[in-house]
Design an enzyme around this catalytic site. Structure first.
Site, mmCIF file in Angstrom:
data_model
loop_
_atom_site.group_PDB
_atom_site.id
_atom_site.type_symbol
_atom_site.label_atom_id
_atom_site.label_comp_id
_atom_site.label_asym_id
_atom_site.label_seq_id
_atom_site.Cartn_x
_atom_site.Cartn_y
_atom_site.Cartn_z
ATOM 1 N N ASP A 81 10.425 -9.156 -41.016
ATOM 2 C CA ASP A 81 10.503 -7.835 -40.382
ATOM 3 C C ASP A 81 11.230 -8.024 -39.058
ATOM 4 O OD1 ASP A 81 10.097 -5.545 -38.894
ATOM 5 O OD2 ASP A 81 7.935 -5.449 -39.244
ATOM 6 N N TYR B 150 -1.646 -11.227 -32.224
ATOM 7 C CA TYR B 150 -1.095 -10.344 -33.246
ATOM 8 C C TYR B 150 0.415 -10.174 -33.090
ATOM 9 C CZ TYR B 150 -0.157 -6.434 -36.250
ATOM 10 O OH TYR B 150 0.357 -5.640 -37.221
ATOM 11 N N LYS C 161 1.973 -8.124 -39.528
ATOM 12 C CA LYS C 161 1.321 -8.727 -40.679
ATOM 13 C C LYS C 161 2.226 -9.746 -41.343
ATOM 14 C CE LYS C 161 0.148 -4.705 -41.508
ATOM 15 N NZ LYS C 161 0.087 -4.559 -40.057
#
Ligand code: 13P
Ligand code: MG
Ligand code: MG
Length: 372
Positions: free
Chosen positions: A12, A236, A239
């Protein structure tokens, strides 16, 4: 012996209007670069697709798995696409490029990597059909259930009763929480299928990394990207959105068997802010993510490849109307769970919440507790 490698590398590097999908310019730049490399002979063929906000580069070549040439090529393409995303003001530009410049291997640097190298002259493989699974809004353990089901259970794969598959498969399972070196275990199915279940039930920690035929131990049938972004980055970063290669037919399960467990629309961890449970919905290749709470999606493209490394056109398995009912089922299952909002299994346990800031919110309230 002549060898061919399938490398599926996915990342991504920026998306339109949130975490939906990459822009056409980003995809075109990736295609143009790979077409150039095909002309030069670095790769024999390629395909570029997207699933949600992740771009998947499928490259066929003769450099073997973990090739610096191929990994550097993929990294360069993702960097160029991230630059375009920045120019276009897209969200999360460069999101999965966690290292400054990895030296010859993008594994552990953010992008997901699935690779299989095989002998094109092996008698047991007269043709080479394979599947590429690309999932968005979920963790790398998302394939645990469907792969365990197909490679250990005749309930999902009747072909396991055939003489050449009865012998079983060797699973390599990786501890995805471990940092510094791959902590792995090899378990042979069918004998160890319950032990596999003991590990694979914990999809946040253990993931299937590869599967190999026991009858033909040189034949790897499955490769899954198993890096966890938060384990790499310590916080984080989005994902993990895994990619998997599954070779099919002959001495391996057939494509129709490999996709069969996806009818379950099983619940996976991930979704909105990487912090919820939602069912995974099979979708057509090149589908943006648009569902409530980022309903996770998985696409599956089928290809054939010649021994010279030339790819066929792709067939979009989950794009077919045969999956319409499963899509509705996934949406209904998701809506049911979302009705209980944040409570219990609707959200991930506190240690697993990918947005670490949720833990900060808890820590703030903790301070107000008194013991009476
Ligand atoms: P991605 O990892 O696909 O970018 O999703 C991020 C997210 O948290 C969406 O809610
Ligand atoms: Mg994103
Ligand atoms: Mg994604």
């Amino acid at each position: 012996m002549s060898k061919l490698t399938l490398s599926a590398i996915k990342a991504d590097v920026g998306s339109i209007g949130g975490h939906t999908c990459p822009s056409e310019r980003m995809l075109e730049a990736a295609r143009a670069q790979l077409a150039e490399e095909k002309k030069k002979g670095t790769i024999t063929d390629f395909d570029v697709t997207f699933t949600g906000d992740d771009i998947c580069l499928l490259m066929v070549h003769t450099h073997g798995s973990d090739s610096a040439d191929v990994h550097n090529l993929a990294w360069g393409i993702f960097e160029a696409a991230a630059d375009i995303a920045r120019e276009e003001g897209l969200y999360g530009a460069g999101q999965d490029l966690l290292a400054d410049a990895p030296s010859g291997n993008v594994r552990g640097a953010g992008p997901g990597v699935a690779e299989i190298t095989f002998d094109t002259s092996a008698e047991e493989r007269s043709a080479e059909p394979f599947l590429i699974f690309t999932a968005d809004k979920c963790g790398p353990g998302a394939y645990n259930f469907p792969l365990w089901a197909v490679f250990t259970s005749p309930l999902y794969c009747g072909g396991l009763m055939l003489p050449k598959m009865k012998v079983g498969f060797t699973f390599t399972v990786i501890d995805m929480e471990h940092t510094g070196g791959d902590r792995v275990v090899e378990l042979e199915a069918p004998e160890r299928h319950v032990d596999l279940a003991v590990l694979l039930r914990d999809e946040g920690r253990f993931g299937i990394k590869s599967i190999t035929s026991r009858l033909y131990p040189k034949q790897q049938v499955v490769s899954v990207s198993t890096d966890r972004l938060h384990t790499i980055a310590g916080e984080y970063k989005g994902k993990d959105d895994p990619v998997a290669i599954v070779r099919t037919q002959g001495v391996f399960p057939a494509p129709e068997e490999v996709v069969s467990p996806y009818v379950t629309a099983h619940f996976v961890a991930g979704d909105a802010r990487g912090s919820h449970h939602m069912p995974i919905m099979p979708v057509a290749i090149n589908t943006p993510v648009a569902g409530p709470y980022c309903l996770p999606v998985v696409a599956c493209a089928a290809y054939s490849v010649t021994s010279a490394g030339k790819l066929s056109d792709r067939v979009d398995l989950f794009g077919n109307t045969a999956w319409d009912d499963t899509r509705l089922k996934a949406q209904r299952k998701g809506a049911e769970l979302r009705q209980q909002g944040f409570v219990g299994p609707a959200m991930l346990p506190i240690q697993e919440l990918e947005y670490g800031a949720f833990r900060t919110s808890l820590a703030d309230i903790e301070k107000e507790f008194t013991v009476r």
